[in-house]
Design an enzyme around this catalytic site. Structure first.
Site, PDB file in Angstrom:
ATOM      1  N   LYS A 147       8.725  12.677  -6.605  1.00 23.29           N
ATOM      2  CA  LYS A 147       9.777  12.822  -7.010  1.00 23.29           C
ATOM      3  C   LYS A 147      10.288  13.677  -8.305  1.00 23.29           C
ATOM      4  O   LYS A 147      10.702  14.279  -8.079  1.00 23.29           O
ATOM      5  CB  LYS A 147      11.013  12.551  -6.164  1.00 23.29           C
ATOM      6  CG  LYS A 147      12.670  12.223  -6.308  1.00 23.29           C
ATOM      7  CD  LYS A 147      12.905  11.700  -6.924  1.00 23.29           C
ATOM      8  CE  LYS A 147      13.886  11.210  -8.137  1.00 23.29           C
ATOM      9  NZ  LYS A 147      14.836  10.294  -7.836  1.00 23.29           N
ATOM     10  N   ASP A 179      15.242  13.309  -2.820  1.00 26.70           N
ATOM     11  CA  ASP A 179      15.355  11.988  -3.089  1.00 26.70           C
ATOM     12  C   ASP A 179      16.651  11.705  -2.159  1.00 26.70           C
ATOM     13  O   ASP A 179      16.120  11.620  -0.765  1.00 26.70           O
ATOM     14  CB  ASP A 179      16.578  12.043  -4.132  1.00 26.70           C
ATOM     15  CG  ASP A 179      17.604  13.002  -3.679  1.00 26.70           C
ATOM     16  OD1 ASP A 179      17.862  13.477  -2.621  1.00 26.70           O
ATOM     17  OD2 ASP A 179      18.628  13.231  -4.165  1.00 26.70           O
TER      18      ASP A 179
END
Ligand code: SF4
Length: 224
Positions: free
Chosen positions: A131, A150
């Site tokens: 991420k 996320d």
């Protein structure tokens, strides 16, 4: 096939996906990363600090952090207690201090002081999983090697029936398959804004949502 499955509803039909992308673009045309930063290095650190923490809170600690330790070399030399004291309010501060010090060390020793520009290299930096790497690549270098997943992207991709994976990595793979690559960066920014503004975790504001007619989520609080 039951009538309410994603396939039966045509959730992944290209025209539906295009309509979702258009709706997001209309609602959030200027969506950008909300983490304050002046360089790829600062964005990398801010993104590591943003785990389990709001961007607003991160933005409150990074000015002091980068004033005291402006470069990877300087941060690599910081002591663990010095870093912990500055970033304490972002939560999980011991681990995060260890990560940013480790990241500073790695960037200094292995990458000549510069944040690397590939996913394979970035994920070797302490504290930077997929991420974080995708955020830095997309925002700082305009490179879409993956999709940032996320908590907002994970929740909303599933609500919209675009993914059904149980992990961020599984959802990312699904999104990479169905979204045009030139939309990967904007899609994440727009969905994150949507998650903060309307499609919140508890009680989404479906009456304010311009995707409502395209959404079949069981969590919907309003139906047109
Ligand atoms: S209709 Fe509701 S649940 Fe669906 S995307 Fe919009 S805010 Fe989220």
């Amino acid at each position: 096939m039951p009538a309410n499955t994603r396939a039966a509803r045509g959730d992944l039909a290209p025209e539906r996906i295009a309509a979702i992308l258009k709706g997001l673009e209309e609602a959030y045309p200027d969506a950008v990363c909300a983490l304050t930063h002046r360089s790829p290095w600062e964005l990398l650190v801010a993104t590591i600090l943003s785990a389990q923490c709001t961007d607003v809170r991160v933005n409150m600690v990074t000015p002091e952090l980068f004033k005291r330790f402006p470069t990877p070399v300087a941060m690599a030399k910081a002591t663990q207690p010095e870093l912990e004291q500055i970033i304490r309010t972002t939560g999980f501060f011991r681990n995060k201090a260890k990560s940013i010090k480790g990241a500073a060390q790695t960037i200094t020793d292995r990458f000549g002081g510069k944040v690397p520009q590939t996913l394979d290299e970035l994920i070797t930096v302490p504290g930077a999983a997929r991420k974080t790497a995708n955020v830095v690549l997309g925002v700082s270098f305009g490179k879409a090697e993956g999709v940032v997943v996320d908590t907002h992207v994970f929740r909303i991709a599933r609500r919209l029936g675009l993914a059904k994976g149980e992990t961020a990595q599984a959802v990312e793979q699904e999104l990479m398959r169905i979204l045009p690559q030139n939309k990967w960066i904007d899609f994440s920014h727009q969905i994150i804004h949507h998650g903060r503004k309307a499609c919140i975790a508890r009680k989404p504001k479906c009456h304010e949502c311009n995707l409502e007619q395209l959404c079949h989520s069981k969590d919907k609080t309003w139906h047109s």
